[in-house]
Design a protein around this motif. Structure first.
Motif, PDB file in Angstrom:
ATOM      1  N   GLU A   1       0.830  -1.203   0.000  1.00  0.00           N
ATOM      2  CA  GLU A   1       0.000   0.000   0.000  1.00  0.00           C
ATOM      3  C   GLU A   1       0.870   1.259   0.000  1.00  0.00           C
ATOM      4  N   LYS A   2       1.925   1.261   0.799  1.00  0.00           N
ATOM      5  CA  LYS A   2       2.789   2.437   0.905  1.00  0.00           C
ATOM      6  C   LYS A   2       3.492   2.762  -0.421  1.00  0.00           C
ATOM      7  N   LEU A   3       3.711   1.743  -1.226  1.00  0.00           N
ATOM      8  CA  LEU A   3       4.397   1.956  -2.504  1.00  0.00           C
ATOM      9  C   LEU A   3       3.458   2.394  -3.623  1.00  0.00           C
ATOM     10  N   LEU A   4       2.149   2.243  -3.426  1.00  0.00           N
ATOM     11  CA  LEU A   4       1.195   2.530  -4.491  1.00  0.00           C
ATOM     12  C   LEU A   4       1.296   3.966  -5.021  1.00  0.00           C
ATOM     13  N   PRO A   5       1.381   5.014  -4.194  1.00  0.00           N
ATOM     14  CA  PRO A   5       1.470   6.381  -4.737  1.00  0.00           C
ATOM     15  C   PRO A   5       2.686   6.566  -5.644  1.00  0.00           C
ATOM     16  N   TYR A   6       3.792   5.906  -5.285  1.00  0.00           N
ATOM     17  CA  TYR A   6       5.014   6.060  -6.074  1.00  0.00           C
ATOM     18  C   TYR A   6       4.944   5.239  -7.356  1.00  0.00           C
TER      19      TYR A   6
END
Length: 596
Positions: A510-515
């Motif tokens: 989830e934390k990597l999704l924006p990037y």
């Protein structure tokens, strides 16, 4: 009753047309010429260039009712790449009395029109004697190399028939001495090759005179004569002389200016590319530094997408907001959960920009479809991310020395092209249009490229290059196979783990999704997340999903809507050849004839 009314209306209409004056339904071109006589007196001026004094005697036969006020005669102003310096001397009648006239120039076709008469109608036979002078009426034949008088004696675009035609071409003694004896005469419609008889030469008052006559000729049925002279008899104007510099110089030098401008663009691009290299080694990374929100990361990634959608997803996966929508999932919305969960000051500024200062948990804001205020706030927010990248010494402004050199070369060549263009405009060249187009294109390129070449451009600092390579490592992690990702995570001590020691894959993904969205891997990573949630038997809490709707599909629609809203801008309202070779219409002159 209706049929009777309609019949009466038809009868009345026919009677009205029948009783109207003839001029109301007649065409002003609907007349003929009883006779068309023309005489060319051709001689050489002090420069040795061919000049002609022309007298046309046209007897127009107008109808015996009010239809015409006069005739219209059109004369081409150019011949074989040169202006003919056409000058109307006079227009008179059969008695030698002046006939009122006015002239008009059609700049598109470069034809001068002589419109005779006043507002008064004329009937029956009317004589018009038009005298005019021209220059450079002889050319050099492309095949024979001889000088030629090659001229259309009648207007091939005439709309009137001629009952009798006669033409005389008289050459002065100095020209007559150079006659080669080669002559030709063509008649008929344009491109017809039917021969006619050209009589002469006959001595007359020291001149040699050729003549051609015929009976009735239909409208557009012309006569063209070609008479040969020894090479070099006539001095040709400069505009007919070969001049590659005048014809192609502007385009050639302008092209070099554009090439130098391209060098400036390439130099700027190479500078930016060099500044993105730190070690040149890309190592897969499974996380992103907590102090690098998408708004800041976007400033480090060339060609990254609008960072606002990625920033909202970033806030959502951190629990500060939740992505929601109406029941039909058509209009995206965000709900404030806990502003304090936004990791950085810039993240909290993003929350404030979306919720306009609202800090109470549970507040709901719909993303507007068309709002200039919302778009302005998002633009300002994006600029804050760019400013923060510079404040953290991740980016800087720098000018490319190579681009400056190319820029000055481009400007210098443009100045040279401009000088050539100004010079060529004084030469009456046929290819001047090429120079005009070249200047339009070159000026646009030079102006834009000068701005690029002499400006400072945002490039990465050494620290920024390291962070850029780190983000490429994140992209590498996103793109590898799932088994390889899990193997990597087992080897990283920093990977977030559950109480049983296993890696919390869903939370990390989830934390990597924006990037992933910034790196162009949104669809790929959305599918990975869908699979990860399914394997973990849970649903995301940061985004509202309808039954049967995947994260990938919902996120794609959401991202598109937010991008559109954050970048919204309201629409504003608001005839040559060798002597004896040609056809009817292959010469100069001719022009147009019609009624007025």
């Amino acid at each position: 009753m209706r049929r009777l009314t309609a019949l009466i209306a038809v009868v009345l209409g026919l009677l009205t047309v029948a009783l109207l004056p003839s001029s109301a339904v007649a065409d002003v071109d609907d007349f003929s010429y009883s006779s068309w006589d023309v005489r060319f007196d051709v001689s050489l001026d002090d420069e040795g260039r061919a000049v002609a004094h022309v007298t046309e005697t046209l007897v127009a036969a107008f109808p015996d009712f009010d239809q015409n006020r006069g005739i219209v005669r059109g004369y081409p102003q150019r011949y074989e790449g040169a202006g003919v310096s056409l000058d109307i001397v006079s227009v008179t009648d059969a008695a030698g009395q002046d006939v009122p006239y006015e002239t008009e120039i059609d700049s598109d076709s470069e034809v001068l029109y002589v419109l005779t008469g006043t507002d008064d109608y004329v009937r029956g036979e009317q004589t018009y004697v038009i005298e005019y002078t021209m220059r450079d009426v002889m050319v050099t034949g492309e095949e024979s190399g001889n000088d030629e008088f090659h001229w259309d004696m009648l207007a091939l675009t005439s709309t009137q028939a001629v009952n009798r035609f006669h033409a005389e071409i008289a050459f002065s003694a100095d020209l007559a001495a150079q006659l080669t004896g080669d002559t030709a005469c063509y008649e008929g419609f344009e491109h017809d090759r039917a021969r006619c008889t050209l009589s002469g030469p006959v001595a007359q008052d020291g001149a040699q005179v050729f003549s051609v006559s015929s009976g009735a000729r239909a409208a557009g049925d012309g006569v063209t004569v070609a008479i040969g002279f020894a090479p070099g008899t006539v001095t040709q104007p400069a505009s007919r002389q070969p001049s590659p510099l005048a014809d192609y110089g502007t385009a050639a030098v302008g092209g070099l200016s554009a090439l130098a401008a391209a060098g400036a663009w390439v130099s700027v691009a190479r500078l930016a590319r060099r500044r993105r290299t730190a070690t040149g080694i890309i190592i897969a990374q499974f996380d992103v530094p907590a102090d690098l929100p998408p708004l800041t990361a976007a400033a480090l990634l060339p060609g990254s997408q609008n960072p606002v959608p990625a920033q909202l997803v970033h806030l959502a996966v951190h629990g500060a907001i939740r992505l929601e929508g109406e029941a039909d999932d058509d209009r995206p919305a965000v709900r404030l959960i806990d502003r304090d969960l936004a990791p950085t000051a810039l993240d909290r500024a993003a929350v404030d920009a979306v919720f306009e200062g609202e800090r109470a948990p549970g507040a709901l804001r719909f993303i507007p479809r068309k709002s200039t205020e919302f778009a302005k706030r998002m633009t300002k927010l994006t600029k804050k991310g760019t400013a923060q990248a510079a404040a953290r010494d991740l980016t800087t402004k720098e000018r490319s020395r190579a681009a400056v050199v190319f820029g000055w070369i481009s400007v210098g060549l443009f100045a040279a092209a401009l000088g050539l263009f100004i010079w060529s405009t004084t030469l009456d060249r046929e290819l001047l249009i090429l120079g005009i187009l070249a200047m339009i294109v070159t000026s646009a390129i030079a102006l834009v490229s000068a701005f690029v070449a002499f400006s400072k451009h945002t490039v990465l600092t050494p620290a920024g290059a390291e962070m850029y390579e780190y983000l490429l490592g994140v992209k590498e992690f996103i793109r590898v196979a799932e088994t390889d990702r899990l193997r990597m995570l087992q080897s990283y001590r920093g990977a977030e783990r559950r109480s049983d020691g296993s890696v919390d894959v869903v939370h990390l993904y989830e934390k990597l999704l924006p990037y992933a969205m910034l790196l162009g891997e949104e669809k790929t990573w959305g599918k990975v997340l869908d699979t990860a949630y399914e394997n973990d038997d849970r649903s995301p809490g940061w985004i509202g999903l309808s039954t049967g709707v995947s994260i990938n599909s919902r996120l794609s629609d959401y991202s598109s809507s937010v991008h559109s809203a954050s970048t919204y801008t309201p629409s504003s309202s608001s005839a040559g050849g060798s002597t004896g070779g040609g056809y009817s219409g292959s010469g100069g002159g001719g022009g147009f004839s019609g009624g007025r």
